[in-house]
Design a protein around this motif. Structure first.
Motif, PDB file in Angstrom:
ATOM      1  N   ILE A  83       0.797  -1.106   0.039  1.00  0.00           N
ATOM      2  CA  ILE A  83      -0.090   0.037   0.028  1.00  0.00           C
ATOM      3  C   ILE A  83       1.024   1.276   0.044  1.00  0.00           C
ATOM      4  CG2 ILE A  83      -1.842   1.374   1.249  1.00  0.00           C
ATOM      5  CD1 ILE A  83      -2.580  -1.523   2.469  1.00  0.00           C
ATOM      6  N   PRO A  84       0.670   2.270  -0.695  1.00  0.00           N
ATOM      7  CA  PRO A  84       1.648   3.305  -0.967  1.00  0.00           C
ATOM      8  C   PRO A  84       1.302   4.403   0.126  1.00  0.00           C
ATOM      9  CG  PRO A  84       0.857   2.821  -3.086  1.00  0.00           C
ATOM     10  CD  PRO A  84      -0.238   2.141  -2.138  1.00  0.00           C
ATOM     11  N   PHE A  85       2.321   4.891   0.899  1.00  0.00           N
ATOM     12  CA  PHE A  85       2.496   5.710   1.615  1.00  0.00           C
ATOM     13  C   PHE A  85       3.146   6.847   1.241  1.00  0.00           C
ATOM     14  CE2 PHE A  85       0.261   2.941   4.588  1.00  0.00           C
ATOM     15  CZ  PHE A  85      -0.308   3.588   5.641  1.00  0.00           C
ATOM     16  N   TYR A  86       2.761   8.072   0.757  1.00  0.00           N
ATOM     17  CA  TYR A  86       3.570   9.230   0.342  1.00  0.00           C
ATOM     18  C   TYR A  86       3.937  10.346   1.234  1.00  0.00           C
ATOM     19  CZ  TYR A  86       1.507   7.472  -4.214  1.00  0.00           C
ATOM     20  OH  TYR A  86       1.332   6.480  -5.228  1.00  0.00           O
ATOM     21  N   ARG A  87       5.401  10.478   1.084  1.00  0.00           N
ATOM     22  CA  ARG A  87       5.975  11.242   2.421  1.00  0.00           C
ATOM     23  C   ARG A  87       6.631  12.399   1.727  1.00  0.00           C
ATOM     24  NH1 ARG A  87       9.266   7.975   4.003  1.00  0.00           N
ATOM     25  NH2 ARG A  87       7.684   6.868   5.315  1.00  0.00           N
ATOM     26  N   PHE A  88       6.351  13.920   1.993  1.00  0.00           N
ATOM     27  CA  PHE A  88       7.095  14.886   1.376  1.00  0.00           C
ATOM     28  C   PHE A  88       7.468  15.878   2.684  1.00  0.00           C
ATOM     29  CE2 PHE A  88       3.678  13.637  -1.358  1.00  0.00           C
ATOM     30  CZ  PHE A  88       4.014  13.623  -2.686  1.00  0.00           C
ATOM     31  N   TYR A  89       8.446  16.727   2.281  1.00  0.00           N
ATOM     32  CA  TYR A  89       8.944  17.644   3.448  1.00  0.00           C
ATOM     33  C   TYR A  89       8.891  19.196   2.873  1.00  0.00           C
ATOM     34  CZ  TYR A  89      10.654  13.628   5.702  1.00  0.00           C
ATOM     35  OH  TYR A  89      10.644  12.364   6.563  1.00  0.00           O
TER      36      TYR A  89
END
Length: 209
Positions: free
Chosen positions: A8-14
């Protein structure tokens, strides 16, 4: 960055902008009690027009949501979608020292997301997905209930400036705030905007307001 949990994709950005500026903007919001935490009082539980923090006029929040829209564009592109993912609701939570956010899921959206405004890294958000070996069975061979055994879990640390996009139907909760100051997060739900066609026989034309 995309991570996967059971595929399952979890997307992470900063956030590359003014993290402290966003925090100061959130501190100017009014909050009301919400069980084990506090919620932005712009949320209207019955009726239209609430949960629209993404339309707040504070310049720091405007800048944040412009960037969040760009992140959602990247998510839609990675998913192979022709439609834009547009925010249909956004709000803020505040946890005073010792407060936490209870188990919950998100309704009326295609993706959910969370921006960490402030807090300590060791205070994690945890997602729970039923372990298929034990889900919907009456077999409990080890006696006492052990949540981390009967559920498969994914954790994200509380890092100010981090933004996570995740599936809305997976149960999740936030650990108690162990800091001596308030912990703040911003949640946003999004939905595909425009024409959605499935093989020409099933279609929708959606306008996200």
């Amino acid at each position: 960055m995309k991570d996967t949990f059971l595929g399952i994709p979890f997307y992470r950005f900063y956030f590359p902008g003014d993290i402290k500026g966003v925090e100061e903007a959130c501190k100017t919001l009014n909050y009301r009690p919400n069980g084990s935490n506090m919620i932005w009082d712009g949320v209207i539980e019955n009726g239209y027009g609430g949960s629209d923090l993404h339309r707040h006029p504070h310049p720091e929040l405007i800048n944040l949501f412009v960037w969040i829209d760009q992140c959602l564009d990247e998510v839609a592109k990675d998913m192979g979608m022709d439609n834009r993912l547009k925010i249909n609701s956004a709000w803020s939570h505040l946890n005073r020292p010792g407060q936490f956010f209870y188990d919950h899921t998100h309704a009326n959206c295609f993706v959910s997301s969370n921006y960490y405004v402030s807090g300590l890294e060791q205070d994690k958000t945890k997602w729970f997905w039923p372990n298929p070996y034990f889900d919907k069975t009456n077999i409990w061979p080890w006696g006492e209930w052990e949540e981390d055994k009967f559920f498969l879990t994914h954790e994200e640390s509380t890092e100010p400036g981090k933004y996570v996009v995740f599936p809305p139907m997976i149960r999740h909760r936030a650990a108690p705030n162990s800091a001596a100051y308030d912990r703040i997060t911003i949640a946003a739900n999004a939905f595909p905007d425009g024409y959605i066609n499935s093989s020409g026989v099933s279609h929708l034309d959606i306008k996200v307001l």
